[in-house]
Design a protein around this motif. Structure first.
Motif, short mmCIF file in Angstrom:
data_model
loop_
_atom_site.label_atom_id
_atom_site.label_comp_id
_atom_site.label_asym_id
_atom_site.label_seq_id
_atom_site.Cartn_x
_atom_site.Cartn_y
_atom_site.Cartn_z
N ALA A 98 4.65 3.24 2.67
CA ALA A 98 3.32 2.62 2.63
C ALA A 98 3.47 1.16 2.24
O ALA A 98 4.36 0.79 1.47
N MET A 136 0.97 3.69 6.61
CA MET A 136 -0.18 3.60 5.72
C MET A 136 -0.22 2.24 5.02
O MET A 136 0.81 1.75 4.53
N ASN A 169 -5.54 4.93 8.22
CA ASN A 169 -4.29 4.25 7.83
C ASN A 169 -4.51 3.15 6.80
O ASN A 169 -3.61 2.36 6.53
N ARG A 171 -5.87 2.97 2.79
CA ARG A 171 -6.34 3.66 1.60
C ARG A 171 -6.17 2.72 0.39
O ARG A 171 -5.62 1.64 0.50
N ALA A 198 -4.53 6.80 -1.98
CA ALA A 198 -3.29 7.40 -1.49
C ALA A 198 -2.11 7.20 -2.45
O ALA A 198 -1.05 7.79 -2.23
#
Length: 257
Positions: A98, A136, A169, A171, A198
């Motif tokens: 991420a 993400m 995608n 958060r 997330a």
């Protein structure tokens, strides 16, 4: 803490005695971590990190989009989206972690509405790139103690932006320390919106050290996370005051209470 939670070592600040970041990754694995994270990537040994990840079986939870560019300043929008795309491409060999996005600073003379609108436009473009790559993005609110004129210093505002962009995608990264510095009520600001979070990071007040060395009620924090249904990892993003084996043991004990 529930066994469902894993801990991620911030090797930017942990295991400094090991040397380069790839060596810190191996040291984190030896200390019992399976997850790690760090900050900017352009000055890091990406190939060596990829080798260390393959060797240890560790996974990166997150790193930062680099270079950092504003999401609220239209003059930096193209550079911001380019930075996201370049970070996605450069770090794909690290397992597609991420990617953390900070807001940048307020633009003098710009209204609150315009700040929000510009942020949504920039984040939507960045989220489109992330969706195409299967990556993400994590939007991170910071605090005014560190950055007096930072735009995003509110969990509520961060969640509002995530909702407005409306991408699976994008958060929020919820950092307990930044939130505590801003005097937020964790349960209140996250109530009903934990599905938009997330990743969570933890450090104690006031000096951003390991949990168990300061003023945060960690029993309340972990209970709140459980009550709200958070099942992700806990990033230990703090400056250690103890040798890392003792530091991790204290963090693990504190967050399990």
């Amino acid at each position: 803490m529930s066994a469902a939670y894993e801990f991620s070592s911030c090797i930017e600040w942990h295991f400094a005695e090991a040397g380069e970041l790839d060596a810190r990754l191996r040291a984190a694995k030896a200390a019992g971590f399976d997850l790690a994270e760090f900050h900017l990537w352009r000055d890091k040994p990406i190939d060596a990190l990829a080798d260390a990840l393959a060797e240890t079986g560790m996974r990166l939870t997150s790193l930062c989009v680099d270079p950092r560019r504003s999401i609220v300043d239209p003059a930096q929008r193209e550079e911001m989206v380019t930075a996201v795309r370049e970070t996605i491409a450069a770090t794909a060999r690290l397992g597609q972690p991420a990617l953390i996005v900070a807001s940048g600073f307020r633009v003098e003379g710009m209204s609150e509405e315009a700040h929000f609108e510009n942020a949504v436009i920039a984040l939507r473009a960045a989220a489109d790139a992330a969706e195409a790559a299967g990556v993400m993005l994590l939007l991170e609110p910071l605090n005014t103690r560190l950055f007096a004129t930072m735009y995003l210093v509110s969990t509520k505002l961060g969640l509002d932006l995530v909702e407005a962009v409306n991408s699976s995608n994008l958060r929020l990264l919820y950092d307990v320390w930044h939130s505590a510095v801003m005097g937020e009520d964790m349960a209140q600001v996250l109530a009903g919106r934990m599905h938009l979070v997330a990743h969570v990071q933890a450090a104690d007040m006031p000096d951003r050290n390991e949990p168990g060395t300061g003023d945060v009620d960690w029993t309340k924090v972990t209970q709140t996370l459980r009550d709200l249904g958070y099942t992700g990892a806990i990033g230990l993003e703090y400056f250690p005051t103890l040798p890392m084996d003792q530091s991790f043991a204290l963090s693990r004990q504190t967050l399990a209470d």
